[in-house]
Enzyme design. Structure first.
Site, short mmCIF file in Angstrom:
data_model
loop_
_atom_site.label_atom_id
_atom_site.label_comp_id
_atom_site.label_asym_id
_atom_site.label_seq_id
_atom_site.Cartn_x
_atom_site.Cartn_y
_atom_site.Cartn_z
N TYR A 63 0.88 -1.17 0.00
CA TYR A 63 0.00 0.00 0.00
C TYR A 63 0.92 1.22 0.00
CZ TYR A 63 -4.10 -2.86 1.01
OH TYR A 63 -5.13 -3.77 0.93
N HIS A 86 -17.11 -2.12 3.98
CA HIS A 86 -15.76 -2.22 4.54
C HIS A 86 -15.74 -3.09 5.79
CE1 HIS A 86 -11.68 -1.03 5.60
NE2 HIS A 86 -12.10 -0.77 6.83
#
EC number: 1.14.17.1
Length: 610
Positions: A223, A405
């Protein structure tokens, strides 16, 4: 498998001619609702090397998906299909294979040991096979649902696509075992909503938020965080659209991207470009959490409704933005540089409504926990009628998009709207949710929410590989259950979530102490995670916790954008009373299988059309 007899070959040839004619009609029909340049508007690379590329289109009228699979380097065949979580066992497959005499295309499935079997019901129908300089194109179709127990039901939400390569010709299809193949998976939303694209304002401008020529790390998952800022004095604008920019050649490595705006209370945010988990990352980047744009592999441009736009810039808005790019590099490719990002389309001519983002689901607190060794444990968060009655305008709000999420153990997420005690419609549901594939998804139908309505968000978790309870929280090994809904007009209500009343959870720990020989520390100095860690997870303690979450009062978080709760009493609130629940939809079976071939289709893939 034996080579089919001449009569079967002739029948296959006639079948191929018939579907070739049908293909012309298909393309003309699909182009009416698809971008003019292609009857297959959606496409993704399946494997990291770009050997397999999938394109598709959806016919909701026929409840059918049309696939186009490009095989750039064909050896002895390929497998393509779908499975529950991306496994090659218990998968619904279509296989192109060769023996010493010919090539064949057929609907198949794999059992729990990975052994492949020809399906007695051929629901993948080949429409065309064509060899081109790029490779072999296979065009085929498949209904959403087939009522074949060996087939995958194609639903809204995430689909785990699987693939494999055959290196050598086969004696028969049944000689394939997926455990011995070079295989992989790709996640995608196949059933894209069919929504007209709004016209962009005449004064639309663009802004590119891109990674600064990043050297992609030689590791499977990265990431990458990059901080940039808006120009000085950048006035208030509306974002009306955004789209991905993916560096050519990196299409299979760039998995998803998000642009976040930082909290306005910080006058400055340090510049940074590096892995998001780096110890060098400035702490203030943790306050860059307001989502402006989110894209995942397979998604196209995102348009706001004509009457709304997402405000950014101007007074009360941070100038600092954080781009986060997820690189998925399973082959550990090195030396690749990337400048991917997101292009924002914005206008100074503000639209009628500001769009807003509201958090639904569970509060980030350890009082909500999942015992270890669970296959499908459900936690539910509420946005209650009391909160919507107080915070929403009489004319209501209109939800047009949603981003679900959870963290690593999430398997399913659903948000349901209830009115007057009755569940009325699904806001968003993903029965095959993956925490590794999160995107903002346009809803097929705008959902209107009025004062007094209830929004119920439930998440299903699998903790089979955990030895201790998984508690709620911000850490990646903790859990969340959130639906970020995108709506208009924007209100002061930014967070509408719940958690079990802490006092009732304390009673649970005391009860566990009374009925178990192993002592659970309930002393005031012990944290909730420590108390959960000491629970012996026998069937009694599991069922009582599940029951507690199903009846105990809740603590409501009915919060303004300032993070302050709306005025009122929000502790020890009763669970919303639901007297009528929506039934699970039943799969629709195709009316007739008369046009389906009785067995595999014989192909001529030596050149030209088959």
């Amino acid at each position: 498998m034996q080579v089919p007899s001449p009569s079967v070959r002739e029948a296959a040839s006639m079948y191929g001619t018939a579907v070739a004619v049908f293909l012309v009609i298909l393309v003309a029909a699909l182009q009416g609702s698809a971008p003019a340049e292609s009857p297959f508007p959606f496409h993704i690379p399946l494997d990291p090397e770009g050997t397999l590329e999938l394109s598709w289109n959806v016919s909701y009228a026929q409840e059918t998906i049309y696939f186009q699979l490009l095989v750039r380097e064909l050896k002895a065949g390929v497998l393509f299909g779908m499975s529950d979580r991306g496994e090659l066992e218990n998968a619904d497959l279509v296989v192109l294979w060769t023996d010493r005499d010919g090539a064949y295309f057929g609907d198949a499935w794999s059992d729990q040991k990975g052994q492949v079997h020809l399906d007695s019901q051929q629901d993948y129908q080949l429409l065309r096979a064509q060899r081109t300089p790029e490779g072999l194109y296979l065009l085929f179709k498949r209904p959403f649902g087939t009522c074949d127990p060996n087939d995958y039901l194609i639903e809204d939400g995430t689909v785990h696509l699987v693939y494999g390569f055959l290196e050598e010709p086969l004696r028969s299809l049944e000689s394939i075992n997926t455990s011995g193949l070079h295989t992989g998976l790709q996640r995608v939303q196949l059933l894209k909503p069919s929504i007209p694209q709004p016209a962009l304002p005449a004064d639309t401008r663009t802004m590119e938020i891109r990674a600064p020529d990043v050297l992609i790390p030689g590791q499977q998952t990265t990431y990458w965080c990059y901080v940039t800022e808006l120009p000085d004095g950048f006035p208030r604008h509306h974002i009306v659209m955004y789209e991905p920019i993916v560096t050519k050649g990196n299409e299979a490595l760039v998995h998803h991207m998000e642009v976040f705006q930082c909290a306005a209370e910080f006058e400055t945010i340090p510049r940074f470009s590096g892995p998001c988990d780096s110890k060098m990352k400035p702490q203030r980047l943790n306050f860059c959490r307001h989502v402006l744009a989110a894209w995942a592999l397979g998604a196209k441009a995102f348009y706001y409704p004509e009457e709304a736009g997402l405000a950014f810039g101007g007074p009360g808005s941070s100038r600092f933005l954080r781009l986060e790019v997820h690189y998925h590099n399973p082959l550990v490719i090195t030396g690749r540089r990337d400048s991917s990002g997101i292009r924002l389309y914005y206008t100074a001519a503000l639209r009628r409504f500001d769009a807003g983002i509201m958090e639904l689901g569970l509060a980030y607190t350890p009082v909500m926990a999942i015992p270890p060794q669970e296959t499908a444990f459900v936690l539910t968060g509420y946005c209650t009628d009391k909160c919507t009655q107080l915070a929403l305008p009489a004319s209501g709000i209109h939800i047009f998009a949603s981003q679900l999420h959870t963290h690593l153990t999430g398997q399913k997420v659903v948000t349901v709207l209830a009115r007057d005690g009755r569940e009325t419609e699904i806001v968003n549901r993903d029965n095959h949710y993956s925490p590794h594939f999160q995107e903002i998804r346009m809803l097929k139908k705008v959902v209107s929410v009025y004062p007094g309505d209830v929004l119920i968000t439930s998440c299903t978790y699998n903790t089979e590989d955990r030895r201790l309870a998984t508690v709620g929280g911000f850490g990646i090994l903790e859990e969340m259950c959130v639906n970020y809904v995108h709506y208009y007009p924007q209100t002061q209500l930014e967070l509408c979530k719940s958690a079990v009343d802490p006092g009732f959870l304390h009673k649970y720990f005391r009860l566990v102490n009374r009925f178990n020989s192993e002592e659970v520390c309930t002393c005031p100095q012990a944290s909730v995670p420590e108390q959960f860690a000491s629970v012996p997870w026998n069937s009694f303690n599991r069922e009582v916790l599940k029951a507690l979450y199903g009846f105990a009062p809740i603590s409501m978080h009915c919060n303004r954008s300032s993070a302050v709760r709306f005025q009122g009493e929000w502790n020890q609130q009763p669970l919303p009373e639901i007297v009528s629940r929506l039934e699970e939809p039943t799969p629709h079976c195709p009316a007739s299988q008369a046009q389906s071939p009785a067995g595999p289709t014989v192909l001529n893939i030596g050149g030209g059309k088959g």
